[in-house]
Design an enzyme around this catalytic site. Structure first.
Site, PDB file in Angstrom:
ATOM      1  N   SER A   1    -125.138 -11.649  77.074  1.00  0.00           N
ATOM      2  CA  SER A   1    -124.035 -10.671  77.009  1.00  0.00           C
ATOM      3  C   SER A   1    -124.037  -9.840  75.716  1.00  0.00           C
ATOM      4  CB  SER A   1    -122.672 -11.275  77.320  1.00  0.00           C
ATOM      5  OG  SER A   1    -122.647 -11.685  78.675  1.00  0.00           O
TER       6      SER A   1
ATOM      7  N   SER B   1    -120.619  -0.731  62.043  1.00  0.00           N
ATOM      8  CA  SER B   1    -120.438  -1.303  63.379  1.00  0.00           C
ATOM      9  C   SER B   1    -121.807  -1.584  63.967  1.00  0.00           C
ATOM     10  CB  SER B   1    -119.709  -0.314  64.293  1.00  0.00           C
ATOM     11  OG  SER B   1    -118.356  -0.203  63.924  1.00  0.00           O
TER      12      SER B   1
ATOM     13  N   CYS C   1    -122.173 -16.067  78.204  1.00  0.00           N
ATOM     14  CA  CYS C   1    -122.012 -16.925  79.378  1.00  0.00           C
ATOM     15  C   CYS C   1    -122.868 -18.178  79.205  1.00  0.00           C
ATOM     16  CB  CYS C   1    -122.355 -16.180  80.655  1.00  0.00           C
ATOM     17  SG  CYS C   1    -124.017 -15.536  80.714  1.00  0.00           S
TER      18      CYS C   1
END
Lengths: 108, 108
Positions: free
Chosen positions: A55, A47, A75
């Protein structure tokens, strides 16, 4: 969000390769990595979460299922999902890719 | 994924509070934090990514828009979104919450 199926076990278990691949993906997005967290699971799985200027980008691998889930939360108005798919096809071995684009908050 | 609108500017700018709130949310999920990345933006905004035993939890705040985006990527079979909403209502000030549940990979 991108779901990759039929991935290659050995490629997914190459932690350095996967992290480097994700970091280069951030470059492709014209974004900047600000902070990074990752964990290699045992016996398998990885992970990675990259906080970027726009972001985040995360990856979770399940080599035993030949599956990878990648999230890009951005964004950026210039985000180009085709560019991401092309990059993933060049840099990861897989049989199928599914993409979902979800509009969030509508504030940026 | 949870989108919160009409949030309180000052609460969102309280970095310690938001990180602690997210860490407690992981406890509510009966998960374990394995790795953490965060960044406080200036003049405002905060991004936190927690890698947990079951994948990840992220938050991005846009205090200037009174907006927060929270993602929970989990392969836990016992995930209870109502519990998360109740927890957020107790611990964050906001006017409206929107939730989207997206099925990924279907492998866990």
């Amino acid at each position: 969000m991108f779901d990759l199926f039929g991935c290659n076990f050995d490629q997914l278990e190459n932690t350095d390769y996967i992290i480097e691949m994700l970091e280069k993906l951030v470059e492709i997005l014209d974004a900047t990595i600000i902070s990074k967290a990752f964990h290699k699971f045992h016996p398998q799985g990885l992970s990675v979460a990259l906080i970027i200027s726009e972001s985040h980008v995360t990856i979770h691998t399940w080599p035993e299922d030949n599956y990878v889930g990648i999230d890009i939360f951005t964004c950026s108005k210039s985000f180009d999902s085709d560019k991401v798919v092309a990059y993933l096809k060049e840099n990861l071995i897989f049989e199928k890719i599914e993409m979902k684009e979800i509009l969030r908050g509508q504030i940026c």
